[in-house]
Design a protein around this motif. Structure first.
Motif: not given
Length: 1324
Positions: A385, A698, A723-724, A726-727, A730, A732, A735-736, A739
């Motif tokens: 990542e 990533q 990945q969502i 993780k975003w 954080r 984020m 980005a989530a 996506c």
């Protein structure tokens, strides 16, 4: 996008043998080589490097002793246990290697040039020196003989339908002159052509192709013959056609070579003789000649054997072997073996293994035998990542095509950039350090290693060019940093074997691992190669070597833990401690302490951490997938590890992605073998034959390659959700969100993933999204369900705190929190989103939303970022139905707002304007009452109507009665008002109509309507409340007595003798009638109390004593009848069970169909077949299922019928016996009271008789319980002594014995309460 990776290599020899080898074949069953030389046949054992058998052909004169003879063909015939040899002199010889007997089965005077056996070894084709073909059976019986050169085209000659002439046809860019151009003469074959015919069979043995030089033109032609040697077709004239010929085993194409004016091509013919495709060899015209072409057994690899043409100024002749594969209609040169120009390293013969598709055998002139094993492998970078690199390298001759999937997905043969080298490339490896995974090392055919770095470089590297096939991407390209020569002292091995090193691995800067063959064939050597900057010409020196007792076939490194693991050919796995001062090997151990050994050798291996423990993963060529030594699946076609995930593709055309964190091998094994659930995120369908290329770090992209070679990008749900998550962890959010929006993930996950964190960072979410449309989209997708428990369950246990207020709905919490944040940030900009937050609440706040629109309309100057009232209302109409919005606007009592909404609707002004004008003229409360009644908001309408004055009370009362709003109406008036009294009376009448007499009486009593209350209490049977109401009404003593007698009569009907007696005694002063009622109800002690209270001892003689004696006789008769009935039912139950068991045994013996219910007609009746009874009963059930509930209850009663032979007679008997026991058990209290009365008046004998009778009945019941209610232990169905018949019989018995679920309580015996002290000791 795969390369051919060398698994292992063997070199055997040289062996001491006379002469030089000319051709060879394999004895696959024994692992031997059969080599033909100018003196005879030799059987070589490659492992022992010795000659096992030496059969001379010169003794009997088959070959001349001066060494001028030549063996043109050799074939092992396992069915005949011999070897067939053909010599140039024309002899066909069978040789038994065990007895060394030679038998000449045929001879051709003109000599033989070729011998070729069909793939099934049923036929053999001989090409003679007279240019004829002889087809023979395996027993060497001639079938037919044909001339090679035929004037006819063959059976497959094309048919001309005569559409137009050549002069009138379209000739493209050549113009009309092409129609008049004469066909050029085909030049003769080149001087390097040996002139010998070449023969190749199709894989199924139905056709054979022969390439021969035409004596008239001197050019080569290819002819296709059938199995019966009937000419099928002749190739079109091809200038420069050469000698090499190979038919693809799959049967589609015939490969040959063609020398063109400016290039050298490999061309393909169809069976009909027409050309179909080509590719160019990487040599100049006149530089090399092609000796042979060879397809491997599965038609995926084409081997090209070449050698340099002899030149006048050079005596050196280099030999090459190239391996070509095709993908997406592009031919790739995957491996290039340069055998050099030494005499002993010159190739004599080349052969693919017929059983192992990717094994190639080579025989050199110096009696060296080489064997190579390849397998397909994707060379991809190990990104993470922090360094999201997803590069894949594809070898294509002297170029390396690199595709950077983190930037773009382009199909091969296009690429992101390519590396151009001077020699053909054999191996490619990426740096194993994830932070440097874009660095690439390339090993070419001359054993030079090129290091390309991906750092910033100011100078453009000329060997690196962007794009491929017309595609260019704007990415940073690597640059050539160093070039090393690899010098590994391998003795003579290095002079013969062109691929001395394999499994090249880049561990760290200037440190590489490579594997080579040891001195023994079963040993391998691991070399540590390090760059020496002081050495001349950048030599990659050998730092140290480690000997391995075994043949290393795979080497893998974990990028995170830096662990290196080896796999040997026998399945053993070793851990290589390369970072130790003295590198060493140790067995790979599992968590249990045992040594890991793959049951089958694995072609692809990898290391991964599973549940905190590092494990080795392996995939065999038979699709068996191992984790350590446990086989977790047997249908895996490819796999890859990424971060905490393992991704696999299966034969069932699915791609599974499982998390390796917090799991175990057993869980993984169960997950691969089970069928995925509908909402399971770990599995998804993919196209047939898909294989994993790489995973983009990533990101959510998984790159798959189809069998043809094209690529497909999928976003696997497990990768996407991981990945969502993780975003979101954080923060984020943008980005989530993007996506989730692009991949159709429900936006509820933004909140459900961690509600507490989301609510704490609502302003951050809004600022990151920064789009009114996106926020509105989020609002519209909100639902009350928790998507982390339904649609997207987390694969691991989550530490998310549960919602603090479970009573408050999720949608309301989000709407309120986001609205507050938007109003705090910029209410004008997010006006539409604020309106959406009001509308989307569980109870839409349409009035508030309309009020905000009204405020926008009244504002003088709207903000620059804001919206107008017209736009806001238009948007609101998009969210809500216009009629519903009109009604809600009307409910605000704001007529300007109503008109504004009505103007946007399709309503006719002639309809709503008169209605609004009428409302404007009304008084305020009555106006609002009218509006609420129109909107059917009756409670609010009632409230407004109550304020309109007494003149509207009748209308108020009618509304209350129509809508049953009595409770609400009572709250609107104080209790002491006449309106409250009228509403209460109406409420009481309503309750009377609903037969709620007691509640009606309470309402009437509360509003002082005592007459109505008395009637209601009388109807409900509440005699205490009725007497109270009579007292409030001032009843006289006579009236009370009459009322008491009336109530007593009703209580007697309800068998409430004690309460009826109390009424007669206290209110009617009729104690005699009260005593009689007590005696009738067997309440002996209370009757005695009243007799003695009023001193009427004469009643004892006249009524009391006869009553207790009669009761004693009644009890005795009842017990006797109960005992008789109980005995009869018990005996019948035992008989029914015996009959059922006999019937069951008969069914098992006759193997008749099983049924859950069997009819027993009588003790002597025959048993009806199972299908008849079950069908009859199920049919009756199907009829009664549609009837009324009364009939259903009746059917249930009939179902447990005591009639002999009924289907469920045993259950009916159990039910009847249980009822008998409960009846006798309930008699204890009544008998105890009667016994005391009998003893009191000296009837000891009668009391003793009754006590003894009841005691005997109870004891009889207790003894019968185990016999009636059997305790059936679970019958062991399976076990070491079980057979198929016993298991089937046990299951059928359990099916028959299994009761209906609703009858299960009948199988539980009634409980006898022994704690009740009902007996009198003085009677014992």
């Amino acid at each position: 996008m795969r390369n051919l990776k060398l698994l292992r290599t063997w070199e055997h020899g040289p062996v001491q043998a006379p002469g030089s080898p000319q051709c060879f074949c394999l004895r696959a069953d024994q692992g031997m080589l059969l080599v033909g030389s100018e003196y005879g046949i030799l059987e070589l054992d490659p492992a022992a490097q010795v000659v096992v058998n030496d059969v001379s052909l010169t003794v009997e004169g088959f070959l001349p002793e001066d060494g001028s003879g030549h063996v043109v063909g050799i074939e092992d015939l396992p069915d005949q246990e011999c070897v067939c040899v053909a010599t140039a002199a024309g002899d066909v010889i069978l040789c038994n290697l065990s007895t060394k007997q030679l038998e000449c089965v045929g001879s051709v005077d003109s000599g033989l040039t070729t011998m070729s056996w069909s793939p099934d070894q049923e036929l053999v084709l001989l090409a003679t020196g007279q240019q004829t073909l002889i087809m023979m059976t395996k027993d060497f019986e001639p079938i037919t003989e044909r001339e090679i050169h035929q004037d006819d085209f063959g059976e497959g000659k094309f048919i001309t339908v005569g559409w137009g002439k050549k002069e009138t046809q379209f000739h493209g860019s050549e113009g009309k002159q092409a129609a008049h151009r004469k066909q050029t003469e085909v030049p003769p074959a080149s001087s390097s052509d040996d002139g010998r015919p070449r023969v190749t069979w199709r894989g199924d043995g139905q056709f054979v192709a022969v390439s021969a030089v035409c004596p008239q033109t001197g050019a080569r032609k290819v002819r296709v013959w059938s199995r019966e040697l009937v000419l099928h077709s002749t190739s079109e004239p091809v200038p420069g056609l050469e000698q090499a010929l190979a038919w693809k085993p799959s049967g589609s194409l015939i490969a040959s070579t063609q020398e063109k004016p400016n290039k050298h091509d490999v061309v393909f013919f169809e069976k009909n003789g027409l050309l179909h495709g080509e590719f160019t060899l990487p040599f100049q015209k006149g530089q090399v000649k092609v000796n042979e072409l060879l397809w491997n057994s599965d038609s995926t690899v084409l081997a090209v054997w070449l050698e340099d043409l002899k030149k006048e100024n050079s005596s050196e002749t280099n030999t090459y072997v190239q391996l070509w594969t095709v993908g997406n209609y592009h031919w790739y040169l995957k491996q290039s073996l340069h055998f050099g120009s030494a005499e002993k390293s010159q190739l004599v013969s080349l052969l693919w293994d017929p059983e192992i598709p990717y094994r190639l055998h080579a025989l050199c002139r110096g009696w060296h035998a080489l064997c190579y094993d390849w397998h397909w492998s994707a060379d991809r970078s190990a990104g993470e990542e922090s360094h999201p690199v997803a590069n894949v390298a594809v070898i294509d001759g002297d170029k390396v095509l690199v595709t950077a999937f983190q930037h773009s997905v382009v199909p091969p043969p296009m690429c992101t950039y390519q590396l151009q080298l001077q020699q053909a490339v054999n191996q490619v490896t990426f740096h194993t350090d994830p932070t440097k995974s874009a660095d690439i090392a390339v090993l070419d055919a001359s054993n030079r290693l090129f290091i390309y770095r991906s750092g910033d470089s100011t100078v453009q590297d000329p060997t690196v060019t962007l794009g491929g096939g017309g595609f260019k991407a704007s990415v940073k390209t690597p640059h050539l940093e160093k070039c090393y020569r690899i010098e590994v002292c391998c003795g003579e091995v290095g002079q013969v074997n062109p691929l001395a090193l394999r499994l090249l691995t880049w561990l760290q800067d200037d440190t590489f691992l490579a594997v080579s063959q040891g001195q023994l064939a079963t040993h391998s050597v691991i070399h540590h190669l390090t760059g020496d900057p002081e050495a001349e010409e950048g030599c990659l020196a050998l730092r140290l070597s480690v000997l391995v007792d075994g043949d290393v076939i795979s080497l893998c490194c974990n990028p995170k833990t830096r662990t290196v693991a080896l796999q040997l050919a026998d399945g053993r796995t070793l851990k290589y401690l390369w970072e130790a001062p003295t590198p060493a090997l140790e067995p790979w151990g599992s968590s249990s302490g045992s040594t890991v050994r793959f049951p089958s050798p694995c072609l692809q291996t990898a290391l991964a951490v599973i549940g905190g423990e590092e494990a080795i993963l392996g995939l065999t060529d038979r699709c068996r997938f191992f984790i350590n030594d446990i086989e977790v699946a047997s249908n895996i076609t490819s796999f890859a590890t990424y971060d905490e995930f393992l991704l696999v593709t299966t034969h069932s055309h699915t791609c599974q992605c499982v998390s390796l964190r917090d799991t175990s091998l057993k869980v993984l094994q169960a997950g691969f073998s089970s069928t995925p659930t509908p909402n399971n995120e770990t599995s998804r369908k993919v196209e047939r034959g898909s294989r994993i290329v790489t995973v983009v770090p990533q990101d959510t992209k998984l790159i798959l390659q189809m069998p043809r070679g094209n690529l497909e990008t999928v976003h696997h749900r497990a990768l996407v959700l991981a990945q969502i998550r993780k975003w979101l962890d954080r923060l984020m959010f943008k980005a989530a969100f993007e996506c989730m929006r692009k991949l159709r993930i429900n936006l509820n996950l933004l909140y459900d993933h961690n509600p507490k964190v989301f609510l704490e960072n609502v302003e951050t979410f809004i600022k990151q999204i920064d789009s009114v449309n996106y926020i509105n989209l989020f609002f519209t997708e909100l639902k009350e369900e928790d998507f982390t428990k339904t649609m997207y369950p987390s694969p691991v246990s989550s530490n998310v705190q549960p919602q603090q207020c479970p009573d408050v709905k999720k949608v309301d919490i989000i709407c309120d929190a986001m609205r507050a944040a938007m109003e705090n940030i910029n209410p004008q900009k997010y006006c539409l989103s604020i309106l959406t937050s009001h509308v989307k609440k569980s109870t839409p706040e349409l009035e508030i939303a309309l009020q905000k629109v009204h405020e926008l309309r009244e504002s003088v100057s709207p903000a620059a970022e804001g919206v107008t009232a017209e736009a806001a209302l238009k948007y609101l109409l998009f969210l809500v139905d216009v009629n519903e919005l009109y009604d809600h606007s009307l409910g605000t009592y704001d007529f300007d707002l109503v008109v504004m909404v009505a103007e946007k609707s399709q309503k006719d002004p002639k309809e709503y304007l008169p209605f609004l004008n009428t409302l404007r003229k009304m008084e305020t409360n009555y106006q609002r009452y009218t509006i609420d009644k129109y909107l059917k908001r009756y409670k609010k309408a009632l409230c407004h109507l109550s304020k309109c004055g007494a003149e509207h009370f009748s209308e108020f009362l009618n509304l209350v009665k129509d809508q049953n709003l009595y409770n609400e109406a009572l709250k609107l008036y104080p209790p002491d008002t006449p309106e409250h009294q009228v509403v209460s009376c109406a409420f009481g009448e309503y309750l009377n109509q609903k037969h709620l007499y007691e509640q009606a009486g309470l309402i009437f009593a509360r509003c002082s309507a005592f007459e109505s209350a008395l009637d209601a209490f009388l109807n409900s049977g509440s005699w205490q409340q009725a007497l109270c109401m009579a007292s409030r009404l001032g009843y006289t003593a006579d009236q009370l007595a009459g009322l008491a007698r009336s109530l007593a009569g009703k209580l007697v009907e309800q068998r409430k003798h004690a309460e009826a007696a109390m009424l007669l005694e206290q209110y009617a002063q009729d104690y005699e009638e009260a005593v009689l009622l007590l005696l009738e109800g067997t309440i002996w002690e209370e009757a005695l109390r009243l007799i003695h209270k009023y001193n009427r001892l004469d009643i004892l003689e006249t009524n009391f004593k006869p009553a207790i004696l009669q009761a004693q006789r009644n009890y005795l008769e009842f017990l006797e009848s109960q005992k008789t009935t109980f005995t009869r039912h018990r005996k019948r139950l035992l008989l029914v069970r015996e009959l059922k068991e006999q019937a069951h045994q008969g069914l098992l013996e006759d193997e008749t169909p099983n049924c859950p219910e069997i009819d027993f007609l009588s003790e002597t009746s025959s048993i009806v077949t199972a299908s008849d009874t079950s069908g009859k009963y199920s049919h009756s059930n199907s009829r009664i299922s549609a009837r009324s509930s009364k009939n259903r209850r009746k059917a249930e009663r009939k179902r447990h019928s005591l009639k002999e032979g009924s289907p469920l007679e045993d259950l009916a008997l159990l039910e009847a016996l249980g009822e008998h026991i409960r009846t006798i058990e309930n008699m204890k209290g009544e008998v105890h009271s009667l016994l005391k009365g009998l003893v009191l008046f000296g009837y000891d004998e009668q009391a003793r008789e009754l006590q003894q009778a009841l005691e005997e009945a109870l004891q009889w019941i207790e003894r019968s319980l185990p016999e009636i209610w059997l305790r059936n232990p679970a019958i062991p169905v399976l076990g070491p002594n079980s057979t198929a018949n016993s298991i089937m019989a046990a299951y059928q018995q359990q099916r028959i014995a299994a009761p209906v679920e609703q009858d299960a309580e009948l199988l539980i015996p009634p409980k006898l309460n022994k704690n009740i002290q009902w007996k009198l000791n003085l009677l014992q």
